[in-house]
Design a protein around this motif. Structure first.
Motif, short mmCIF file in Angstrom:
data_model
loop_
_atom_site.label_atom_id
_atom_site.label_comp_id
_atom_site.label_asym_id
_atom_site.label_seq_id
_atom_site.Cartn_x
_atom_site.Cartn_y
_atom_site.Cartn_z
N ASP A 138 -15.00 32.48 64.79
CA ASP A 138 -14.16 31.33 64.49
C ASP A 138 -14.97 30.06 64.45
OD1 ASP A 138 -11.62 32.82 64.59
OD2 ASP A 138 -11.80 32.60 66.94
N GLY A 139 -16.38 30.23 63.94
CA GLY A 139 -17.31 29.07 63.93
C GLY A 139 -17.95 28.78 65.16
N THR A 140 -17.95 29.64 66.47
CA THR A 140 -18.48 29.11 67.57
C THR A 140 -19.55 29.86 67.93
OG1 THR A 140 -17.24 30.77 68.73
CG2 THR A 140 -15.97 28.69 68.65
N VAL A 184 -22.09 32.17 59.89
CA VAL A 184 -21.24 31.85 60.90
C VAL A 184 -20.33 32.82 61.37
CG1 VAL A 184 -19.22 30.12 61.55
CG2 VAL A 184 -21.47 29.18 60.36
N ILE A 190 -23.54 31.83 65.71
CA ILE A 190 -24.16 32.01 64.46
C ILE A 190 -24.94 33.21 64.67
CG2 ILE A 190 -25.92 31.13 62.88
CD1 ILE A 190 -25.50 28.20 63.65
#
Length: 176
Positions: free
Chosen positions: A21-23, A18, A25
Motif C-alpha cells: 500500500d505504498g508504505t 513500491v 519499497i
C-alpha cells in the motif's frame, strides 16, 4: 548497504518497487564483488509513545484487536475491521509525525469506528474517554444522533479513508 554474503561495503540497486500500500519499497540489489543478488525492503517505522514514555512500533493488528472487542456481537466483518485499521494507520501517517502519542491513536480510531458501527463506537469511546456516569453516555448518544451519515458508506461498509469530525457538526444530516 553491506552485501549479506561477502560483507562488501557497497551494493548496486538494480530495481525498486513500491509495495504494501505504498508504505514500503522493495529493492533488488547486486554486489559488485561477489556478484550475488539479494532483496531488501525499506519501510518507514511509525512509533507510538505511550503515557509511561515507552516507545513501541505502531501495530495495525493491535488496533484491530482492540476494536474487535468493542465490535463483539455486532454485524462487523473482519474485512471492515481491516479497512478501519488501514484508515487509522493512514490518518496517523498523514499527520507527518514519526512518533505518535498513544492518545492520538485512540482519537484516530473514533471517527472511522463511529461511521462503521455506532454501538461499537459507544463501547470503545466509553472505555477510551473513561465515561463515569450515565450522563456521559447520554451526551455521547446525542452527539451521535446529530452526526451526518458518511457519504461514502453502503450498508455500514466504509468505502474510503475520510475521517469524520467527532461530535455535532454544522451540517444537516443527509436524507437518503
Amino acid at each position: 548497504m553491506h552485501c549479506p554474503f561477502c560483507r562488501h561495503e557497497d551494493t548496486k540497486v538494480s530495481d525498486s518497487r513500491v509495495i504494501e500500500d505504498g508504505t514500503a519499497i522493495r529493492r533488488r540489489r547486486a554486489c559488485p564483488l561477489c556478484e550475488r543478488k539479494f532483496t531488501t525492503v525499506e519501510q518507514i517505522v511509525l512509533t507510538v509513545v505511550k503515557r509511561s514514555g515507552v516507545v513501541e512500533a505502531f501495530d495495525r493488528d493491535k488496533v484491530i484487536k482492540g476494536v474487535r472487542k468493542a465490535c463483539q456481537g455486532r454485524p462487523v466483518t473482519d474485512f471492515q475491521l481491516a479497512v478501519l485499521g488501514q484508515q487509522v494507520e493512514e490518518a496517523l501517517r498523514a499527520s507527518g509525525l514519526a512518533q505518535i502519542p498513544a492518545g492520538d491513536v485512540g482519537l484516530a480510531i473514533l471517527g472511522p469506528l463511529a461511521d462503521l458501527d455506532p454501538v461499537a463506537y459507544l463501547r470503545f469511546a466509553s472505555v477510551y474517554e473513561k465515561f463515569d456516569s450515565l450522563q456521559d453516555f447520554s451526551d455521547e448518544i446525542e452527539r451521535i444522533k446529530h452526526r451526518p451519515p458518511p457519504e461514502d458508506s453502503v450498508d455500514g461498509q466504509i468505502r474510503s479513508s475520510v475521517r469524520r469530525p467527532r461530535g455535532p457538526t454544522n451540517q444537516e444530516p443527509l436524507i437518503g
